[in-house]
Design a protein around this motif. Structure first.
Motif, PDB file in Angstrom:
ATOM      1  N   THR A   1      -5.952   3.172 -10.527  1.00 46.00           N
ATOM      2  CA  THR A   1      -6.918   4.133  -9.993  1.00 46.00           C
ATOM      3  C   THR A   1      -7.033   5.364 -10.876  1.00 46.00           C
ATOM      4  O   THR A   1      -8.112   5.693 -11.392  1.00 46.00           O
ATOM      5  CB  THR A   1      -6.504   4.549  -8.571  1.00 46.00           C
ATOM      6  OG1 THR A   1      -6.519   3.406  -7.724  1.00 46.00           O
ATOM      7  CG2 THR A   1      -7.453   5.597  -8.030  1.00 46.00           C
TER       8      THR A   1
ATOM      9  N   SER B   1     -11.008   1.158   3.717  1.00 43.82           N
ATOM     10  CA  SER B   1      -9.735   0.572   3.299  1.00 43.82           C
ATOM     11  C   SER B   1      -9.055  -0.164   4.446  1.00 43.82           C
ATOM     12  O   SER B   1      -8.387  -1.186   4.222  1.00 43.82           O
ATOM     13  CB  SER B   1      -8.796   1.661   2.765  1.00 43.82           C
ATOM     14  OG  SER B   1      -9.282   2.209   1.562  1.00 43.82           O
TER      15      SER B   1
ATOM     16  N   SER C   1      -4.974   1.586   4.609  1.00 42.43           N
ATOM     17  CA  SER C   1      -4.500   0.289   4.152  1.00 42.43           C
ATOM     18  C   SER C   1      -3.080  -0.006   4.635  1.00 42.43           C
ATOM     19  O   SER C   1      -2.671  -1.161   4.677  1.00 42.43           O
ATOM     20  CB  SER C   1      -4.535   0.229   2.618  1.00 42.43           C
ATOM     21  OG  SER C   1      -5.870   0.307   2.154  1.00 42.43           O
TER      22      SER C   1
ATOM     23  N   THR D   1      -7.636   8.489  -2.948  1.00 39.33           N
ATOM     24  CA  THR D   1      -7.149   7.128  -2.763  1.00 39.33           C
ATOM     25  C   THR D   1      -5.887   7.119  -1.916  1.00 39.33           C
ATOM     26  O   THR D   1      -5.680   6.217  -1.086  1.00 39.33           O
ATOM     27  CB  THR D   1      -6.881   6.472  -4.127  1.00 39.33           C
ATOM     28  OG1 THR D   1      -8.071   6.536  -4.912  1.00 39.33           O
ATOM     29  CG2 THR D   1      -6.482   5.016  -3.958  1.00 39.33           C
TER      30      THR D   1
ATOM     31  N   ALA E   1      -8.201  -3.982   3.847  1.00 38.98           N
ATOM     32  CA  ALA E   1      -6.802  -4.394   3.880  1.00 38.98           C
ATOM     33  C   ALA E   1      -6.579  -5.493   4.916  1.00 38.98           C
ATOM     34  O   ALA E   1      -5.829  -6.457   4.671  1.00 38.98           O
ATOM     35  CB  ALA E   1      -5.904  -3.195   4.182  1.00 38.98           C
TER      36      ALA E   1
ATOM     37  N   THR F   1       0.824  -1.200   0.000  1.00 40.23           N
ATOM     38  CA  THR F   1       0.000   0.000   0.000  1.00 40.23           C
ATOM     39  C   THR F   1       0.861   1.253   0.000  1.00 40.23           C
ATOM     40  O   THR F   1       0.519   2.258  -0.628  1.00 40.23           O
ATOM     41  CB  THR F   1      -0.935   0.001   1.218  1.00 40.23           C
ATOM     42  OG1 THR F   1      -1.681  -1.215   1.229  1.00 40.23           O
ATOM     43  CG2 THR F   1      -1.905   1.171   1.156  1.00 40.23           C
TER      44      THR F   1
ATOM     45  N   ASN G   1     -15.957  -0.286  -3.639  1.00 38.53           N
ATOM     46  CA  ASN G   1     -14.983   0.516  -4.360  1.00 38.53           C
ATOM     47  C   ASN G   1     -15.541   1.224  -5.583  1.00 38.53           C
ATOM     48  O   ASN G   1     -15.204   2.376  -5.865  1.00 38.53           O
ATOM     49  CB  ASN G   1     -13.791  -0.351  -4.775  1.00 38.53           C
ATOM     50  CG  ASN G   1     -13.198  -1.106  -3.615  1.00 38.53           C
ATOM     51  OD1 ASN G   1     -13.837  -2.022  -3.087  1.00 38.53           O
ATOM     52  ND2 ASN G   1     -11.999  -0.745  -3.198  1.00 38.53           N
TER      53      ASN G   1
ATOM     54  N   ASN H   1       1.819   1.883  -3.440  1.00 35.01           N
ATOM     55  CA  ASN H   1       0.654   2.412  -4.149  1.00 35.01           C
ATOM     56  C   ASN H   1       0.479   3.894  -3.865  1.00 35.01           C
ATOM     57  O   ASN H   1       0.254   4.707  -4.773  1.00 35.01           O
ATOM     58  CB  ASN H   1      -0.587   1.621  -3.705  1.00 35.01           C
ATOM     59  CG  ASN H   1      -1.702   1.686  -4.722  1.00 35.01           C
ATOM     60  OD1 ASN H   1      -1.887   2.678  -5.396  1.00 35.01           O
ATOM     61  ND2 ASN H   1      -2.464   0.608  -4.811  1.00 35.01           N
ATOM     62  N   CYS H   2       0.605   4.274  -2.593  1.00 34.24           N
ATOM     63  CA  CYS H   2       0.484   5.677  -2.212  1.00 34.24           C
ATOM     64  C   CYS H   2       1.588   6.526  -2.843  1.00 34.24           C
ATOM     65  O   CYS H   2       1.354   7.681  -3.229  1.00 34.24           O
ATOM     66  CB  CYS H   2       0.536   5.815  -0.690  1.00 34.24           C
ATOM     67  SG  CYS H   2      -0.905   5.150   0.162  1.00 34.24           S
TER      68      CYS H   2
ATOM     69  N   PHE I   1      -5.713   5.134   1.438  1.00 33.88           N
ATOM     70  CA  PHE I   1      -4.747   4.060   1.575  1.00 33.88           C
ATOM     71  C   PHE I   1      -3.840   4.217   2.787  1.00 33.88           C
ATOM     72  O   PHE I   1      -3.091   3.289   3.109  1.00 33.88           O
ATOM     73  CB  PHE I   1      -3.916   3.933   0.301  1.00 33.88           C
ATOM     74  CG  PHE I   1      -4.590   3.116  -0.770  1.00 33.88           C
ATOM     75  CD1 PHE I   1      -5.896   2.697  -0.627  1.00 33.88           C
ATOM     76  CD2 PHE I   1      -3.905   2.775  -1.922  1.00 33.88           C
ATOM     77  CE1 PHE I   1      -6.521   1.954  -1.615  1.00 33.88           C
ATOM     78  CE2 PHE I   1      -4.518   2.030  -2.919  1.00 33.88           C
ATOM     79  CZ  PHE I   1      -5.825   1.614  -2.761  1.00 33.88           C
TER      80      PHE I   1
ATOM     81  N   GLY J   1       3.241  -2.447  -5.115  1.00 29.68           N
ATOM     82  CA  GLY J   1       2.322  -1.351  -4.819  1.00 29.68           C
ATOM     83  C   GLY J   1       2.391  -0.241  -5.850  1.00 29.68           C
ATOM     84  O   GLY J   1       1.356   0.301  -6.276  1.00 29.68           O
TER      85      GLY J   1
END
Length: 402
Positions: free
Chosen positions: A112, A229, A357, A350, A233, A52, A326, A55-56, A354, A105
């Motif tokens: 997104t 989230s 998450s 997001t 998660a 995550t 989602n 991802n962030c 997150f 991630g």
């Protein structure tokens, strides 16, 4: 020739499903991966948090990359990162596992922003939430495929071969997405923004937070997304390990539990998206769904010892509710955002969501490490969801519309 919105939905659903399949093998193989890295089973929570975090990282600074390459090319680059990260994560070295998790991630990040940009630009307005929900159904669809396929692959071919097959699937996705580039990338790619520098820019992170003030309900929606989230998660990271280590399930049985959960999530995302399109008031809808999701998690904890059929029923209910939010969430974000800021708002919201998450699995792992009890971790995740769900429902009622 396909309508443009069908091409956009096909491209995003394809990549979402394949990347989710590749990422979905990680929690299923949690006990094996953690043993190879000489970590305790609950260490999979730290891996989930790092995925995550990656991802962030993309969501905070990846906007210029999306503008430079276009949405489809960005999705292809993301699949390449997922494949590379999974290879590194599977190595029996603790530090390599952590680096691989971050790479996975980062690779999931374009799903997104690129998906939201394409779908808002092309989807018929009266079916917007349903279209977003179908795209988001790729997440549990990929997870369900992972749940069904992983155990047979590991049993028949061994762990290394299974990993290589998953990596090859991600690389195949890059080729399958190529035909969509011409119709969907030609209007947006080619800007001269310094996209690489933005990935390491603190200013990009600050800008991503500022866009959330563009609508009065966006902060509340974002906080509810963070709460949802957290629960999602924790469920995704720990359910397989919970059933294996605390309820004596085999890897194949745990895979079936995850497959049922994810299949129910596919149904939930599409069905709830259809309902939301007709009822409106998406923020209030999500608040109610959050409370129902918490109840489903509580049922799993209460009935997991009552036999496999009770467990299957509970994980199906969790998939429908706690993993089915989602599509509605991203459609609401896109609907609230000014048209020129859709990708930025989707990424920023997001990113904030997150945080949950990352923090959720970390706190869950700490709770299990301190108490030895997975049930307390699940109940804590459910409790915070009830609080945020009720607050969001009240906020939507006070606003009168969302």
């Amino acid at each position: 020739m396909l309508p443009l919105w069908v091409s956009a939905l096909s491209a995003t659903l394809l990549v979402q499903t394949i990347s989710s399949f590749a990422a979905g093998v990680i929690p299923l193989l949690g006990p094996i991966l953690m043993a190879r890295a000489s970590l305790s089973p609950e260490g999979i929570g730290y891996v989930s948090a790092l995925i995550t975090l990656g991802n962030c990282w993309y969501l905070a600074g990846g906007g210029p990359m999306l503008a430079h390459f276009g949405p489809v090319r960005s999705l292809q680059i993301g699949l390449a990162f997922v494949a590379l990260g999974l290879l590194v994560l599977s190595q029996p070295i603790g530090v390599a596992a952590l680096i691989g998790a971050i790479a996975v991630g980062i690779g999931l990040g374009p799903n997104t922003s690129a998906g939201s940009q394409m779908l808002l630009r092309t989807a018929p307005p009266r079916h917007r939430t349903l279209v977003f929900s179908i795209k988001q159904a790729g997440v549990p669809l990929g997870g369900a495929c992972a749940g069904i396929a992983v155990a047979p692959l590991v049993t028949s071919l061994g762990f290394p071969a299974a990993i290589w097959i998953v990596v090859a699937t991600a690389l195949l996705g890059i080729l399958l997405a190529q035909p969509f580039r011409r119709p969907l990338d030609e209007e947006s790619a080619g800007t001269r923004l310094n996209w690489l520098r933005s990935l390491f820019s603190a200013a990009a992170l600050l800008r991503s937070g500022a866009v959330l003030r563009s609508h009065p309900s966006l902060p509340m929606l974002t906080m509810l997304g963070m709460s949802l989230s957290i629960t999602q998660a924790c469920i995704t990271a720990f359910t397989a390990t919970y059933m294996i280590t605390r309820h004596s399930a085999s890897l194949a049985e745990a895979g079936l539990y995850i497959a049922v959960m994810q299949a129910a999530s596919v149904t939930g995302r599409i069905a709830l998206g259809w309902v939301a399109d007709r009822m409106g008031r998406g923020l209030r809808h999500l608040g109610v769904q959050a409370v129902l999701s918490a109840g489903a998690v509580g049922l799993l904890v209460a009935t997991a010892d009552q036999g496999p059929w009770a467990a299957f029923a509970c994980v199906a209910l969790i998939g429908f509710t706690a993993l089915g939010w989602n599509g509605i969430y991203y459609a609401e974000l896109a609907g609230m955002a000014p048209s020129r800021l859709v990708a930025d708002v989707s990424s920023a919201a997001t990113l904030v969501a997150f945080i949950g998450s990352i923090g959720g699995p970390l706190i869950f792992a700490l709770i299990v490490g301190a108490t030895g009890n997975f049930a307390i971790g699940f109940l804590a995740a459910a409790a915070q969801l009830v609080v945020f769900g009720l607050v969001a429902w009240r906020h939507a009622a006070w606003q009168g519309s969302d």
